[in-house]
Design an enzyme around this catalytic site. Structure first.
Site, PDB file in Angstrom:
ATOM      1  N   TRP A  43      40.362  33.308 -30.005  1.00  0.00           N
ATOM      2  CA  TRP A  43      39.196  33.875 -29.349  1.00  0.00           C
ATOM      3  C   TRP A  43      38.563  34.893 -30.315  1.00  0.00           C
ATOM      4  CZ3 TRP A  43      38.269  39.027 -27.989  1.00  0.00           C
ATOM      5  CH2 TRP A  43      37.063  39.225 -27.286  1.00  0.00           C
ATOM      6  N   ASP A  66      29.915  27.775 -18.800  1.00  0.00           N
ATOM      7  CA  ASP A  66      31.060  28.442 -19.422  1.00  0.00           C
ATOM      8  C   ASP A  66      32.364  27.811 -18.942  1.00  0.00           C
ATOM      9  OD1 ASP A  66      32.457  30.347 -20.849  1.00  0.00           O
ATOM     10  OD2 ASP A  66      31.564  32.072 -19.838  1.00  0.00           O
ATOM     11  N   MET A  67      33.454  28.092 -19.635  1.00  0.00           N
ATOM     12  CA  MET A  67      34.780  27.607 -19.248  1.00  0.00           C
ATOM     13  C   MET A  67      35.769  28.570 -19.877  1.00  0.00           C
ATOM     14  SD  MET A  67      37.485  25.402 -20.434  1.00  0.00           S
ATOM     15  CE  MET A  67      38.478  24.114 -19.764  1.00  0.00           C
ATOM     16  N   ASN A  68      36.333  29.452 -19.035  1.00  0.00           N
ATOM     17  CA  ASN A  68      37.043  30.601 -19.592  1.00  0.00           C
ATOM     18  C   ASN A  68      38.558  30.553 -19.537  1.00  0.00           C
ATOM     19  OD1 ASN A  68      35.126  32.535 -20.688  1.00  0.00           O
ATOM     20  ND2 ASN A  68      34.226  32.437 -18.658  1.00  0.00           N
ATOM     21  N   ASP A  99      32.377  34.694 -28.909  1.00  0.00           N
ATOM     22  CA  ASP A  99      32.094  35.963 -28.231  1.00  0.00           C
ATOM     23  C   ASP A  99      32.014  37.101 -29.230  1.00  0.00           C
ATOM     24  OD1 ASP A  99      31.789  35.043 -25.716  1.00  0.00           O
ATOM     25  OD2 ASP A  99      33.821  35.493 -25.049  1.00  0.00           O
TER      26      ASP A  99
HETATM   27  C1  DGJ Z   1      32.674  34.116 -21.873  1.00  0.00           C
HETATM   28  C2  DGJ Z   1      31.382  33.904 -22.583  1.00  0.00           C
HETATM   29  O1  DGJ Z   1      31.607  33.475 -23.887  1.00  0.00           O
HETATM   30  C3  DGJ Z   1      30.585  35.188 -22.535  1.00  0.00           C
HETATM   31  O2  DGJ Z   1      29.411  35.055 -23.277  1.00  0.00           O
HETATM   32  C4  DGJ Z   1      30.302  35.525 -21.110  1.00  0.00           C
HETATM   33  O3  DGJ Z   1      29.474  34.548 -20.554  1.00  0.00           O
HETATM   34  C5  DGJ Z   1      31.599  35.640 -20.334  1.00  0.00           C
HETATM   35  N1  DGJ Z   1      32.424  34.492 -20.510  1.00  0.00           N
HETATM   36  C6  DGJ Z   1      31.323  35.839 -18.891  1.00  0.00           C
HETATM   37  O4  DGJ Z   1      32.448  35.807 -18.137  1.00  0.00           O
END
Ligand code: DGJ
Length: 731
Positions: A199, A478-480, A548
């Site tokens: 990340w 997005d996909m976190n 990010d």
């Molecule tokens: C991860 C993304 O990469 C960010 O730019 C942002 O949208 C956050 N998630 C929001 O939770």
């Protein structure tokens, strides 16, 4: 481009403009073998490269040592369990659990154009733009057909390979492994290039030597990942940006992958690329078809630069479908780093009003507008607007933003569910989980089971109904989190091994529906930064959020690794505030602008609160964007110097296809005391034309710029940058 078949020698020659790929059918049994991949060949008859006239010979001449033949022969698509101990490309378990598969040539077809891959992203082109070879191979014992596809394009040196598996038998079988490409070649002290990361540190270039045995990168995380990228290249020892041989392999897929080089006892290499076999098992009932995703191969005799440009052209012309692919994107301002979760209608409108004054064209509302989400612990899955934050509702906000004169974009994370959400309370079984095990939380959220059709329908309706409710022109998808506890309450025992792939197919199906219903939507994919920056996602969105990490210096390495394969038009890049939120570094606003210009360009800061002198620079940066974006989006990319290697400066260039102009980006990362100016040799221009450097009086021949170069005076301070615009004088 051309594809030839020599009936006497049973050889196929697949030609791009500068490269040839030759495979042949060997022996009475019809073993498909690989003969050659490299610079374009005059002759088709290079069957000798398969060494079939040497011991252990082909089985019809020496069946005593059939195993030795299979373990050395450069098999085009190796089976397993019958003598070749190297990495197999396919593994099957039959109804009795036996694992053996061996493929023999059955028939072939050569035709103009390229077939679609149902449900999967893939390169495309008209009958005039590309042609395809289809080789049908079969395992007669299993009654299994494996069709190998090879497509070439008139305008780039890329070959697209893929595979279709068809169960023609009367019993179900389990497909335990399926690579999309396998390639055997002699080693010549080659080295291997991959992209690794984490990340905020995605796609860093890494070289290694190739030892005996297997060396690989891969993902079993359910997405292509921050950590490793579905790419590898094998290159000659002397390979640089401008010289040396390089063979690149890039996987058009967004889930688990394996990319591997194996060096065997005879120093041959076997390159394998495909869906990661770990945990994969797919049932094929009689008549079932499995489409394996595409691998894009590029060979360059002129180093990494030519390889990058071939990938860029292919992706721009034959992979990205969005109507935006050749359009200037609206300059956006995103509120994530500006406000995080702490925003309301007034705050967003204040940002929009100030942004409008500076020439920004779109406001994007990021995470936190729905359910009761005020931090990342809740509400994913409940895609109803939070009217406590957005008083007046979403349509009101969008209309107000439009009235200010900005377009409006919105953030979603459709694949996820928070344990604290109405959706999870109603449908806990919709989350991916293994029975009797509490699923692992990551960012306090679970992943929805997209193998379940009702989940896909629900998710789609959530997103689509929001888009239908107001004039929303952009979506950041997005996909976190990555997948763990990979179990589906929908699939039965026999099919759990299908979940990871079905999940990816679910994502593709969702995005396909979205761009079909909203064809003019500008879609930007994202995954906790750049964890799903892969060619698969480009089929659906013309741009992907790259990382990010918005720090200008960190971005140099991240954008260099990304641009190794992807056109600059796809690289989501924003100017953010300082000290940078990820690394705490302070860089000049001008440098942040220059670095973001080599991408989609936008802002990610609270424009109402940044220092006045920074705000005053935005209109100038907007002007630069409008001046240079056509060139940056469409031009040829040249990497000139890398801060990663020299520790002092980064330099890259974009040259117009007609060589009428070029833009040179120079970033002096660290100043060096008592050091003279730098001379940068400028590649890519027309040797015989004359050029003027904007701001200078004199002119230069293209050859002078290429050979003698341009002087870049030393700048005062670290993190300084300069854009140099070079324009032909005959315009
Ligand atoms: C991860 C993304 O990469 C960010 O730019 C942002 O949208 C956050 N998630 C929001 O939770």
């Amino acid at each position: 481009m051309n594809i030839l078949y020599d009936e006497t020698g049973r050889l196929f020659k697949i030609d791009t403009q500068h490269t040839s790929y030759v495979l042949g059918i060997v022996d009475e049994e019809g073993f498909p073998g690989h003969a050659y991949y490299g610079p374009i060949l005059e002759d088709i008859d290079v069957a000798y490269c398969m060494r079939i006239a040497e011991p252990p010979f082909v089985p019809s001449q020496n069946n005593r040592d059939r195993g030795c033949f299979l373990d050395t022969f450069p098999t085009e698509f190796p089976g397993n369990g019958v003598g070749d101990y190297r990495e197999s490309a396919i593994e099957i378990a039959d109804g009795n659990g036996n694992r053996a598969v061996q493929l023999f040539y059955k028939s072939h077809r050569i035709y103009p154009g390229k077939p679609k891959k149902e449900g999967l992203p893939a390169t495309f082109g008209t009958d005039a733009e590309c042609m395809t070879l289809e080789i049908v191979t079969q395992d007669p014992v299993l009654d299994l057909e494996v069709i190998l596809f090879y497509s070439v394009f008139a305008d780039t040196d890329a070959i697209a390979r893929s595979v279709r598996v068809v169960n023609r038998g009367k019993e179900s079988i389990q497909l335990e492994k399926i690579m999309s490409a396998s390639l055997d070649m002699d080693n010549d002290n080659y080295k291997m290039l991959t992209l690794h990361g984490s990340w905020a540190r995605e796609r860093q270039m890494e070289w290694r030597s190739i030892g005996h045995g297997r060396q690989s990168v891969g993902s079993v995380r359910g997405e292509s990942s921050h950590q490793e990228h579905p790419f590898l290249a094998v290159a000659s020892e002397n390979c640089t940006q401008t010289a040396g041989d390089v063979w690149g392999f890039h996987f058009v897929y967004s889930g688990n992958f394996l990319a591997q080089v194996e060096r065997n006892q005879f120093d041959s290499l076997r390159i394998s690329m495909g869906i990661h076999p770990g945990g994969f098992s797919y049932e094929l009932k009689p008549g079932d078809v499995f489409e394996a995703p595409e691998v894009i191969m590029v060979y360059s005799a002129e180093g990494l630069g030519a390889m990058s440009r071939a990938y860029h052209d292919l992706y721009r012309n034959h992979l990205i479908r969005s109507p935006y692919k050749d359009r200037k994107r609206p300059i956006l301002i995103n509120n994530w780093e500006a406000t995080y979760f702490d925003f309301d209608t007034d705050k967003l409108l204040a940002i929009a009003a100030e942004a409008k004054k500076a020439g920004i064209e779109m406001l994007v509302m990021d995470d936190g507008w729905f359910g009761h989400r005020n931090d990342d612990n809740s509400s994913l899955g409940d895609w109803q607007v939070n009217e406590e934050k957005l008083s007046g509702g979403l349509k009101y906000l969008v209309d107000q933003v439009n009235a200010i004169g900005l377009k409006f974009g919105i953030w979603f994370e459709p694949e996820m569910v928070s344990p604290d959400s109405d959706l999870y309370r109603q449908h806990p079984d919709w989350a991916i989980a293994v029975p009797n095990r509490v699923p692992c939380r990551l960012r306090n959220q679970y992943v929805l089971d997209l193998s379940r059709p009702e989940v896909v329908d629900y998710v789609y309706e959530c997103v689509a109904s929001v888009l239908r409710s107001a004039n929303i022109e952009y979506v950041k998808w997005d996909m976190n989190r990555q997948l763990t506890d990979v179990g589906s309450g929908y699939l039965d025992n026999k099919h759990q091994g299908e979940l990871m792939h079905r999940y990816v197919l679910g994502v593709y199906a969702l995005q396909e529906r979205l761009i079909t219903e909203f064809p003019n939507l500008l879609l930007e994919n994202c995954s906790g930064g750049g964890a799903r920056f892969d060619p698969g996602m480009l089929y659906y969105s013309p741009q992907i959020w790259c990382s990010d990490d918005t720090d200008a210096v960190e971005r140099l390495g991240i954008q260099e690794g990304t641009a190794l394969l992807y056109p600059l038009s796809t690289i989501g890049a924003h100017v953010s505030d300082c000290p940078n939120h990820t690394v705490g570094r302070v860089t000049p606003f001008e440098t942040r602008g220059h670095v973001a210009l080599a991408g989609t360009f936008g802002y990610e800061l609270d424009i109402t609160r940044i220092p006045q002198e920074d705000r005053d620079m935005i209109p100038g940066q907007v002007e630069l964007y409008h001046k240079y974006n056509d060139l940056i989006r469409r031009g040829d990319y040249y990497r000139i110097a890398s801060y990663r290697d020299n520790h002092f400066y980064d330099c890259y260039e974009v040259v117009a296809k007609d060589r009428s102009e070029a833009l040179l980006f120079y970033i002096q990362v660290m100043n060096r005391p008592n050091y003279h100016s730098r001379i940068i040799k400028v590649p890519g221009l027309d040797d015989t034309r004359r050029y003027r450097v904007e701001g200078e009086e004199r002119t230069y021949a293209g050859s002078t710029l290429r050979n003698a170069g341009l002087v870049i005076p030393n700048m005062w301070g670290d993190f300084q940058s300069k854009l140099i615009h070079i324009v032909a004088t005959d315009l």
